[in-house]
Scaffold this motif. Sequence first.
Motif, PDB file in Angstrom:
ATOM      1  N   ARG A 112       0.831  -1.196   0.000  1.00 55.02           N
ATOM      2  CA  ARG A 112       0.000   0.000   0.000  1.00 55.02           C
ATOM      3  C   ARG A 112       0.877   1.262   0.000  1.00 55.02           C
ATOM      4  O   ARG A 112       0.645   2.204  -0.750  1.00 55.02           O
ATOM      5  CB  ARG A 112      -0.859  -0.019   1.253  1.00 55.02           C
ATOM      6  N   LEU A 113       1.915   1.213   0.835  1.00 50.35           N
ATOM      7  CA  LEU A 113       2.842   2.352   0.921  1.00 50.35           C
ATOM      8  C   LEU A 113       3.575   2.549  -0.405  1.00 50.35           C
ATOM      9  O   LEU A 113       3.756   3.671  -0.886  1.00 50.35           O
ATOM     10  CB  LEU A 113       3.838   2.107   2.056  1.00 50.35           C
ATOM     11  N   GLN A 114       3.976   1.424  -1.012  1.00 47.58           N
ATOM     12  CA  GLN A 114       4.697   1.516  -2.296  1.00 47.58           C
ATOM     13  C   GLN A 114       3.811   2.133  -3.379  1.00 47.58           C
ATOM     14  O   GLN A 114       4.301   2.873  -4.237  1.00 47.58           O
ATOM     15  CB  GLN A 114       5.188   0.133  -2.723  1.00 47.58           C
ATOM     16  N   GLY A 115       2.514   1.834  -3.317  1.00 46.74           N
ATOM     17  CA  GLY A 115       1.564   2.433  -4.263  1.00 46.74           C
ATOM     18  C   GLY A 115       1.566   3.946  -4.144  1.00 46.74           C
ATOM     19  O   GLY A 115       1.553   4.670  -5.150  1.00 46.74           O
ATOM     20  N   VAL A 116       1.630   4.437  -2.906  1.00 43.05           N
ATOM     21  CA  VAL A 116       1.670   5.888  -2.677  1.00 43.05           C
ATOM     22  C   VAL A 116       2.999   6.460  -3.181  1.00 43.05           C
ATOM     23  O   VAL A 116       3.041   7.529  -3.804  1.00 43.05           O
ATOM     24  CB  VAL A 116       1.458   6.193  -1.174  1.00 43.05           C
ATOM     25  N   PHE A 120       4.222   9.650  -5.923  1.00 40.83           N
ATOM     26  CA  PHE A 120       5.281  10.645  -5.716  1.00 40.83           C
ATOM     27  C   PHE A 120       6.295  10.590  -6.860  1.00 40.83           C
ATOM     28  O   PHE A 120       6.713  11.617  -7.392  1.00 40.83           O
ATOM     29  CB  PHE A 120       5.992  10.400  -4.378  1.00 40.83           C
ATOM     30  N   ALA A 121       6.662   9.346  -7.228  1.00 40.49           N
ATOM     31  CA  ALA A 121       7.642   9.169  -8.314  1.00 40.49           C
ATOM     32  C   ALA A 121       7.100   9.776  -9.605  1.00 40.49           C
ATOM     33  O   ALA A 121       7.828  10.445 -10.345  1.00 40.49           O
ATOM     34  CB  ALA A 121       7.951   7.691  -8.500  1.00 40.49           C
ATOM     35  N   LEU A 122       5.792   9.580  -9.867  1.00 39.37           N
ATOM     36  CA  LEU A 122       5.182  10.128 -11.086  1.00 39.37           C
ATOM     37  C   LEU A 122       5.230  11.656 -11.066  1.00 39.37           C
ATOM     38  O   LEU A 122       5.628  12.297 -12.041  1.00 39.37           O
ATOM     39  CB  LEU A 122       3.728   9.653 -11.196  1.00 39.37           C
ATOM     40  N   LEU A 123       4.843  12.242  -9.907  1.00 41.03           N
ATOM     41  CA  LEU A 123       4.801  13.702  -9.823  1.00 41.03           C
ATOM     42  C   LEU A 123       6.204  14.297  -9.968  1.00 41.03           C
ATOM     43  O   LEU A 123       6.396  15.271 -10.701  1.00 41.03           O
ATOM     44  CB  LEU A 123       4.171  14.137  -8.493  1.00 41.03           C
ATOM     45  N   ILE A 124       7.194  13.688  -9.287  1.00 44.28           N
ATOM     46  CA  ILE A 124       8.574  14.189  -9.390  1.00 44.28           C
ATOM     47  C   ILE A 124       9.069  14.045 -10.831  1.00 44.28           C
ATOM     48  O   ILE A 124       9.673  14.955 -11.396  1.00 44.28           O
ATOM     49  CB  ILE A 124       9.500  13.437  -8.400  1.00 44.28           C
ATOM     50  N   GLY A 125       8.772  12.892 -11.429  1.00 47.50           N
ATOM     51  CA  GLY A 125       9.193  12.632 -12.811  1.00 47.50           C
ATOM     52  C   GLY A 125       8.592  13.621 -13.790  1.00 47.50           C
ATOM     53  O   GLY A 125       9.288  14.166 -14.645  1.00 47.50           O
ATOM     54  N   LEU A 126       7.291  13.884 -13.653  1.00 53.58           N
ATOM     55  CA  LEU A 126       6.631  14.817 -14.570  1.00 53.58           C
ATOM     56  C   LEU A 126       7.162  16.234 -14.385  1.00 53.58           C
ATOM     57  O   LEU A 126       7.352  16.970 -15.355  1.00 53.58           O
ATOM     58  CB  LEU A 126       5.105  14.803 -14.361  1.00 53.58           C
ATOM     59  N   TYR A 127       7.454  16.583 -13.132  1.00 54.11           N
ATOM     60  CA  TYR A 127       8.046  17.902 -12.906  1.00 54.11           C
ATOM     61  C   TYR A 127       9.426  17.969 -13.570  1.00 54.11           C
ATOM     62  O   TYR A 127       9.791  18.981 -14.169  1.00 54.11           O
ATOM     63  CB  TYR A 127       8.159  18.211 -11.403  1.00 54.11           C
ATOM     64  N   GLY A 128      10.171  16.850 -13.473  1.00 51.03           N
ATOM     65  CA  GLY A 128      11.490  16.778 -14.108  1.00 51.03           C
ATOM     66  C   GLY A 128      11.393  16.991 -15.615  1.00 51.03           C
ATOM     67  O   GLY A 128      12.212  17.701 -16.204  1.00 51.03           O
ATOM     68  N   VAL A 129      10.366  16.399 -16.235  1.00 47.74           N
ATOM     69  CA  VAL A 129      10.171  16.555 -17.685  1.00 47.74           C
ATOM     70  C   VAL A 129       9.878  18.032 -17.999  1.00 47.74           C
ATOM     71  O   VAL A 129      10.473  18.622 -18.898  1.00 47.74           O
ATOM     72  CB  VAL A 129       9.000  15.662 -18.171  1.00 47.74           C
ATOM     73  N   TYR A 130       8.992  18.624 -17.207  1.00 47.47           N
ATOM     74  CA  TYR A 130       8.643  20.030 -17.405  1.00 47.47           C
ATOM     75  C   TYR A 130       9.893  20.915 -17.252  1.00 47.47           C
ATOM     76  O   TYR A 130      10.164  21.791 -18.073  1.00 47.47           O
ATOM     77  CB  TYR A 130       7.566  20.438 -16.385  1.00 47.47           C
ATOM     78  N   LEU A 174       1.142   3.949 -16.312  1.00 49.95           N
ATOM     79  CA  LEU A 174       2.019   2.998 -15.607  1.00 49.95           C
ATOM     80  C   LEU A 174       2.004   3.230 -14.093  1.00 49.95           C
ATOM     81  O   LEU A 174       1.714   2.324 -13.307  1.00 49.95           O
ATOM     82  CB  LEU A 174       3.440   3.147 -16.157  1.00 49.95           C
ATOM     83  N   PHE A 175       2.273   4.473 -13.699  1.00 44.83           N
ATOM     84  CA  PHE A 175       2.336   4.779 -12.264  1.00 44.83           C
ATOM     85  C   PHE A 175       0.939   4.854 -11.653  1.00 44.83           C
ATOM     86  O   PHE A 175       0.738   4.488 -10.498  1.00 44.83           O
ATOM     87  CB  PHE A 175       3.104   6.084 -12.035  1.00 44.83           C
ATOM     88  N   GLY A 176      -0.031   5.335 -12.459  1.00 46.37           N
ATOM     89  CA  GLY A 176      -1.409   5.441 -11.977  1.00 46.37           C
ATOM     90  C   GLY A 176      -1.984   4.071 -11.629  1.00 46.37           C
ATOM     91  O   GLY A 176      -2.607   3.900 -10.576  1.00 46.37           O
ATOM     92  N   PHE A 177      -1.750   3.095 -12.487  1.00 45.88           N
ATOM     93  CA  PHE A 177      -2.253   1.751 -12.217  1.00 45.88           C
ATOM     94  C   PHE A 177      -1.562   1.132 -11.009  1.00 45.88           C
ATOM     95  O   PHE A 177      -2.188   0.413 -10.224  1.00 45.88           O
ATOM     96  CB  PHE A 177      -2.092   0.860 -13.455  1.00 45.88           C
ATOM     97  N   ALA A 178      -0.262   1.412 -10.890  1.00 48.26           N
ATOM     98  CA  ALA A 178       0.471   0.885  -9.731  1.00 48.26           C
ATOM     99  C   ALA A 178      -0.150   1.423  -8.436  1.00 48.26           C
ATOM    100  O   ALA A 178      -0.206   0.739  -7.416  1.00 48.26           O
ATOM    101  CB  ALA A 178       1.938   1.275  -9.816  1.00 48.26           C
ATOM    102  N   TYR A 179      -0.663   2.681  -8.518  1.00 46.05           N
ATOM    103  CA  TYR A 179      -1.307   3.271  -7.332  1.00 46.05           C
ATOM    104  C   TYR A 179      -2.711   2.693  -7.139  1.00 46.05           C
ATOM    105  O   TYR A 179      -3.090   2.296  -6.044  1.00 46.05           O
ATOM    106  CB  TYR A 179      -1.368   4.797  -7.491  1.00 46.05           C
ATOM    107  N   LYS A 180      -3.487   2.646  -8.259  1.00 41.63           N
ATOM    108  CA  LYS A 180      -4.875   2.197  -8.175  1.00 41.63           C
ATOM    109  C   LYS A 180      -4.971   0.777  -7.608  1.00 41.63           C
ATOM    110  O   LYS A 180      -5.843   0.482  -6.800  1.00 41.63           O
ATOM    111  CB  LYS A 180      -5.492   2.255  -9.577  1.00 41.63           C
ATOM    112  N   TYR A 181      -4.053  -0.073  -8.053  1.00 37.94           N
ATOM    113  CA  TYR A 181      -4.124  -1.477  -7.597  1.00 37.94           C
ATOM    114  C   TYR A 181      -3.082  -1.761  -6.525  1.00 37.94           C
ATOM    115  O   TYR A 181      -2.497  -2.844  -6.493  1.00 37.94           O
ATOM    116  CB  TYR A 181      -3.980  -2.402  -8.811  1.00 37.94           C
ATOM    117  N   ARG A 182      -2.808  -0.786  -5.684  1.00 35.91           N
ATOM    118  CA  ARG A 182      -1.869  -1.003  -4.580  1.00 35.91           C
ATOM    119  C   ARG A 182      -2.495  -2.020  -3.614  1.00 35.91           C
ATOM    120  O   ARG A 182      -3.695  -2.317  -3.708  1.00 35.91           O
ATOM    121  CB  ARG A 182      -1.550   0.319  -3.878  1.00 35.91           C
TER     122      ARG A 182
END
Length: 422
Positions: A112-116, A120-130, A174-182
């Motif tokens: 469950r924690l890893q899903g959360v 975070f990884a997605l948000l940091i990654g997307l900010y990195g792309v921006y 990819l990251f969204g599904f990892a969260y949804k099915y945590r």
Amino acid sequence: MNVTLLSAQTVDSTMVSTTIATDSAANNESILLNKSSASPLISTAVDTTALFADYIIKKPEVDTSAMYKSATYYFMLFFLVCVFVAIIGKVLHVYELSREMQGNKDAFNWRRLQGVFFVFALLIGLYGVYWSYTVHGPMSINESGSVHGERIDFIFNITLIITSIVFILTHILLFGFAYKYRGFDNKKAHFYPHNNALERIWTVVPAIVLTVLVIFGFFTWRGITNVSEEDQKKALSIEVVGEQFKWNIRYAGGDNQLGNKSYKLTSPTNGLGINYKDQKSWDDRLGGEIVIPVNRSVRVTVGSKDVLHSFYIPTLRVQINAVPGMPTYFQFTPRYTTAEMREKRNDPTFDYILLCAKICGSGHYNMQTKVRIVTESEYQEWLAKQPLYYNDDVKKEMQQMTERTIKVGENNKMAINKEVYK
Ligand SMILES: [Cu+2]
């Protein structure tokens, strides 16, 4: 050896002995010297205070800012973060064990924690792309200095837009599904091994998109590099030959035709192996730098004397490999002079730079050469000042060679260049 002698002579016997531990070779020599010396020395003492006086004085002024840019610094930082994460992990593990020992059955739900964490990884990654697009983007995507560059930029931008959209969408999924099915204790995974329709879509769609991009790219490249013979002749002819680690530049001169070359003629005085029997080479000029007139088609014959190099002028969108034994060509038309480009970019230090885009050896970084785009009159003025390859020394050498060839006779092996010079 000289250094050791000097050091030994400056030894003061009353001085506290200091051995330079880091330079064992020097020490060994010093010991040998001491044995044979008439006045015995106490030790291999060297006046390090005097020797390193400059170093000691300068030491406090050492700029340590570079340290923060070194790879070692970041490696150590990464290592420290890993150690920190490992410690936290261990602490949590101990906490979990103690809960179990106390009879608390609800173990900590790690999934469950890893899903959360994935969110975070997605948000940091997307900010990195921006961040990368907004900071690095303006550094690399600038207006092209050449006419054909427009076409390259167009296809580059289309590719970038498509790949960016796909990149962002797939990562959100990819990251969204990892969260949804945590991990949920009351949820069970559904076994879903196969779906033909889905597989067809994710195979066919990328295949079509990539095929269109590749074909589009192929025709763009063909349009740039396939120049009619008529246009080839009209273009200003320059030869650029790479070698470890510099570029040799040859201008074709008044006849706009480069003299023939043969690797067999390469000598210390004829680095490019120019055939001076070929009259086309007589007006070839040695360019100390690359100077090109604006709005005029330039055909560069690219070669190499040793390993693979790559003739690369990013601002002009020009790049072609420099291959030993096989000339390659690139024809382009610069549309802004260096001065105009400086004004356009509002950067008085701007210069077109020729780089080598192949890691060709230890001095690879050193192969950058300034390229000046100037007006036609400035170009003519500059070219007239450049020395001829066929200079007095070469003429004298040719004369001597001819005399020697006649002297040693037809069958003598001294006349090795005879055939090539025919
Ligand atoms: Cu190179």
